[in-house]
Design a protein around this motif. Sequence first.
Motif, PDB file in Angstrom:
ATOM      1  N   GLN A 485       0.923  -1.307   0.161  1.00  0.00           N
ATOM      2  CA  GLN A 485       0.088  -0.158   0.042  1.00  0.00           C
ATOM      3  C   GLN A 485       0.802   1.273  -0.022  1.00  0.00           C
ATOM      4  OE1 GLN A 485      -0.478  -2.927   1.785  1.00  0.00           O
ATOM      5  NE2 GLN A 485      -2.391  -2.899   2.546  1.00  0.00           N
ATOM      6  N   ALA A 486       1.932   1.143   0.766  1.00  0.00           N
ATOM      7  CA  ALA A 486       2.892   2.331   0.706  1.00  0.00           C
ATOM      8  C   ALA A 486       3.593   2.685  -0.577  1.00  0.00           C
ATOM      9  CB  ALA A 486       4.090   2.015   1.760  1.00  0.00           C
ATOM     10  N   ALA A 487       3.890   1.635  -1.241  1.00  0.00           N
ATOM     11  CA  ALA A 487       4.211   1.903  -2.612  1.00  0.00           C
ATOM     12  C   ALA A 487       3.445   2.299  -3.525  1.00  0.00           C
ATOM     13  CB  ALA A 487       4.813   0.482  -3.272  1.00  0.00           C
ATOM     14  N   LYS A 492       1.292   6.912  -6.812  1.00  0.00           N
ATOM     15  CA  LYS A 492       0.315   7.827  -7.224  1.00  0.00           C
ATOM     16  C   LYS A 492       0.761   9.490  -7.093  1.00  0.00           C
ATOM     17  CE  LYS A 492      -3.709   8.907  -8.711  1.00  0.00           C
ATOM     18  NZ  LYS A 492      -3.695   8.718 -10.257  1.00  0.00           N
ATOM     19  N   TYR A 493       1.627   9.465  -5.818  1.00  0.00           N
ATOM     20  CA  TYR A 493       2.093  10.783  -5.695  1.00  0.00           C
ATOM     21  C   TYR A 493       3.056  11.274  -6.888  1.00  0.00           C
ATOM     22  CZ  TYR A 493       5.286  14.093  -3.311  1.00  0.00           C
ATOM     23  OH  TYR A 493       6.087  15.230  -3.106  1.00  0.00           O
ATOM     24  N   ILE A 494       3.881  10.246  -7.278  1.00  0.00           N
ATOM     25  CA  ILE A 494       4.830  10.858  -8.261  1.00  0.00           C
ATOM     26  C   ILE A 494       4.092  10.874  -9.595  1.00  0.00           C
ATOM     27  CG2 ILE A 494       6.686   9.718  -9.693  1.00  0.00           C
ATOM     28  CD1 ILE A 494       7.923   8.621  -7.300  1.00  0.00           C
ATOM     29  N   HIS A 506       8.826  19.132  -5.037  1.00  0.00           N
ATOM     30  CA  HIS A 506       8.258  18.849  -4.068  1.00  0.00           C
ATOM     31  C   HIS A 506       9.264  18.211  -2.904  1.00  0.00           C
ATOM     32  CE1 HIS A 506       4.047  19.216  -5.352  1.00  0.00           C
ATOM     33  NE2 HIS A 506       4.541  19.285  -6.538  1.00  0.00           N
ATOM     34  N   LEU A 507       9.149  18.717  -1.772  1.00  0.00           N
ATOM     35  CA  LEU A 507      10.210  18.213  -0.491  1.00  0.00           C
ATOM     36  C   LEU A 507      10.197  16.635  -0.503  1.00  0.00           C
ATOM     37  CD1 LEU A 507       9.354  21.066   2.051  1.00  0.00           C
ATOM     38  CD2 LEU A 507      11.359  20.897   0.020  1.00  0.00           C
ATOM     39  N   GLU A 508       9.149  16.073  -0.716  1.00  0.00           N
ATOM     40  CA  GLU A 508       9.012  14.555  -0.339  1.00  0.00           C
ATOM     41  C   GLU A 508       9.260  13.771  -1.688  1.00  0.00           C
ATOM     42  OE1 GLU A 508       8.895  13.455   2.344  1.00  0.00           O
ATOM     43  OE2 GLU A 508       8.170  15.249   3.669  1.00  0.00           O
ATOM     44  N   GLU A 509       9.616  14.362  -2.684  1.00  0.00           N
ATOM     45  CA  GLU A 509       9.853  13.501  -3.948  1.00  0.00           C
ATOM     46  C   GLU A 509      11.017  12.791  -3.948  1.00  0.00           C
ATOM     47  OE1 GLU A 509      10.823  14.800  -8.679  1.00  0.00           O
ATOM     48  OE2 GLU A 509      10.061  16.206  -7.228  1.00  0.00           O
ATOM     49  N   SER A 510      12.233  12.858  -3.306  1.00  0.00           N
ATOM     50  CA  SER A 510      13.318  12.115  -2.863  1.00  0.00           C
ATOM     51  C   SER A 510      12.781  10.964  -2.032  1.00  0.00           C
ATOM     52  CB  SER A 510      14.456  12.729  -2.393  1.00  0.00           C
ATOM     53  OG  SER A 510      14.119  13.506  -1.196  1.00  0.00           O
ATOM     54  N   THR A 511      11.942  11.207  -1.147  1.00  0.00           N
ATOM     55  CA  THR A 511      11.596  10.268   0.027  1.00  0.00           C
ATOM     56  C   THR A 511      10.778   8.858  -0.978  1.00  0.00           C
ATOM     57  OG1 THR A 511      11.382  11.908   1.382  1.00  0.00           O
ATOM     58  CG2 THR A 511      10.268   9.757   1.902  1.00  0.00           C
ATOM     59  N   ALA A 512       9.873   9.532  -1.957  1.00  0.00           N
ATOM     60  CA  ALA A 512       9.080   8.672  -2.663  1.00  0.00           C
ATOM     61  C   ALA A 512       9.913   7.703  -3.505  1.00  0.00           C
ATOM     62  CB  ALA A 512       8.228   9.465  -3.279  1.00  0.00           C
ATOM     63  N   LEU A 573       6.062   2.351 -13.376  1.00  0.00           N
ATOM     64  CA  LEU A 573       6.102   3.808 -13.329  1.00  0.00           C
ATOM     65  C   LEU A 573       5.585   4.433 -14.707  1.00  0.00           C
ATOM     66  CD1 LEU A 573       9.452   4.206 -11.629  1.00  0.00           C
ATOM     67  CD2 LEU A 573       7.333   4.923 -10.729  1.00  0.00           C
ATOM     68  N   PRO A 574       4.970   5.526 -14.842  1.00  0.00           N
ATOM     69  CA  PRO A 574       4.918   6.192 -16.322  1.00  0.00           C
ATOM     70  C   PRO A 574       5.840   6.405 -17.106  1.00  0.00           C
ATOM     71  CG  PRO A 574       4.147   7.704 -14.223  1.00  0.00           C
ATOM     72  CD  PRO A 574       4.563   6.370 -13.565  1.00  0.00           C
ATOM     73  N   ALA A 575       5.756   6.747 -18.244  1.00  0.00           N
ATOM     74  CA  ALA A 575       6.550   6.862 -19.261  1.00  0.00           C
ATOM     75  C   ALA A 575       7.627   7.997 -19.109  1.00  0.00           C
ATOM     76  CB  ALA A 575       6.212   6.601 -20.732  1.00  0.00           C
ATOM     77  N   SER A 576       6.879   8.861 -18.484  1.00  0.00           N
ATOM     78  CA  SER A 576       7.506  10.397 -18.154  1.00  0.00           C
ATOM     79  C   SER A 576       8.629  10.165 -17.113  1.00  0.00           C
ATOM     80  CB  SER A 576       6.411  11.463 -17.776  1.00  0.00           C
ATOM     81  OG  SER A 576       5.798  10.976 -16.594  1.00  0.00           O
ATOM     82  N   LEU A 577       8.526   8.996 -16.458  1.00  0.00           N
ATOM     83  CA  LEU A 577       9.520   8.979 -15.437  1.00  0.00           C
ATOM     84  C   LEU A 577      10.766   8.224 -15.622  1.00  0.00           C
ATOM     85  CD1 LEU A 577       7.351   8.655 -12.165  1.00  0.00           C
ATOM     86  CD2 LEU A 577       8.150  10.658 -13.319  1.00  0.00           C
ATOM     87  N   SER A 578      10.804   7.961 -17.083  1.00  0.00           N
ATOM     88  CA  SER A 578      12.246   7.169 -17.373  1.00  0.00           C
ATOM     89  C   SER A 578      13.511   7.856 -17.080  1.00  0.00           C
ATOM     90  CB  SER A 578      12.299   7.258 -18.989  1.00  0.00           C
ATOM     91  OG  SER A 578      12.427   8.354 -19.411  1.00  0.00           O
TER      92      SER A 578
END
Length: 597
Positions: A485-487, A492-494, A506-512, A573-578
């Motif tokens: 569930q965390a993943a 979804k956040y990313i 976003h400050l939490e991007e690296s955490t994700a 992951l979505p393609a935009s996150l390659s």
Amino acid sequence: MAASSSVVPVAGAAAVAPVLSTNGDFSDLREIKKQLLLIASLTRERGLLHSSKWSAELAFSLPALSLAELPPPPPVTEEDAQDMDAYTLAKAYFDVKEYDRAAHFLHGCNSKKAYFLYMYSRYLSGEKKKDDETVDSLGPLEKGQVKNEALRELRVELSKKHQARELDGFGLYLYGVVLRKLDLVKEAIDVFVEATHVLPLHWGAWLELCNLITDKEMLKFLSLPDTWMKEFFLAHIYTELQLIEEALQKYQNLIDVGFSKSSYIVSQIAVAYHNIRDIDKALSIFNELRKQDPYRIENMDTFSNLLYVRSMKSELSYLAHNLCEIDKYRVETCCVIGNYYSLRSQHEKAALYFQRALKLNPRYLGAWTLMGHEYMEMKNTSAAIQAYRHAIEVNKRDYRAWYGLGQTYEILKMPFYCLYYYRRAHQLRPNDSRMLVALGECYEKLNQLVEAKKCYWRAYAVGDVEKMALVKLAKLHEQLTESEQAAQCYIKYIQDIYSCGEIVEHLEESTAFRYLAQYYFKCKLWDEASTCAQKCCAFNDTREEGKALLRQILQLRNQGETPTTEMPAPFFLPASLSANNTPTRRVSPLNLSSVTP
């Protein structure tokens, strides 16, 4: 709280009632204009200047009447003629705010008009003395016990007249105001409902009734007259109760039937968009309103709140200077200047101007709330609490004050108090993600994790303005070792932050990305883990972990490790996150957490 559905007009109202009778539709706008012009005159004669102004503004937005169509003056009774000299003299004193003097010369008058002005003068005299004493002896933040000494006497006298059915629509309105001031809310509501039946065109009675309705359920039980004025009342109360869609629909209907030129309706639509934080739309409407009515001061404090949120310093400075030139001693002007100084981080000066606003009108809601924000900025939590509590005394529907109290007690590390105030704010704004996130954080501190998860998920579902609900939900799942569930929450956040048109840091991007890299690594999904690990390398706080993970992945691949079939199904992951699509431009974060104007 419902009043009787068949309210019989009182004696003495009959002379004016036929002229002011209204129906429930807008088929005859010329007749409506006649009614508005007549009630504007009647309210002006009785010193009810705000109601008179409202009616005159609404009448101005309708097509002009010919000479033959103009309404005749209201009929003069024998009693009016006998009291004419005393009334004329007293009204002159009333207009220059010599209320005791006006009441002295009206004592013993029998006509309805003179009697109302006599009682109203006594009421305003008491209010003026109370306000003067409050300002002089207590200061704006002291909770004193200063009362309007005239209220109890007025209630006794008006009650006798009411029981004898001798009060006209204006008398009923004043009786309702006295009851409200004495905190007799149920009785006040019944009397205001009766006033709207007897004199449906008096906007002041509708407005007072609006201030006493706390939720939609109360509204359902009111037996209101079937008049076109009811549509204006419903639009206003829907705005106050944060039922913005219904309010906007009502205002659109009023525009469609012929009130498109009404500056009042335009300003109310702008306020409605402000309430749902559609900032661009609200700013656009306010700018149009300023062109249409450049000397308007009403609602300009709301306009300044929008400029504040957008950090539009030059526009806010221009507005403050402009309003100063028009009238520097209006509460709205003081609030605009206060917002300007707050935006410049001159919080002491800002608080000073909000105090000035409250000296001009101690019941001005916006100034209490904004002053609370300033004391929060100055870390003066006790003063902030007092300011927010005053705001709630003025209007229990002010979610900003409840939310501010929650924030204050959060700073004081008192989570149970926090929870109470955030719940009240959430009840008033059920679809505001900021209230839900704050509630979730409270539940988390109190170790009520199931409730916290509900709040974070609901905040995401209603449209998370700060893009933090999913991260907080993911961390909660992480804490409960619910890795799948965390993943899902982190992915979804990313997806959400990368689907925005403008790339925002976003400050939490690296955490994700760090969590997902580790999650995919445990799943032995090397491609996904590698993609997330490479993303980690773009952030200072996760760069070393990302590099270490990439080395491990390379080593395991070389050893011929294959993904296990026992792990949960892979996430894509979505393609935009390659890996080669790292954002190239970043801007400062949109931080609205401390801004609740």
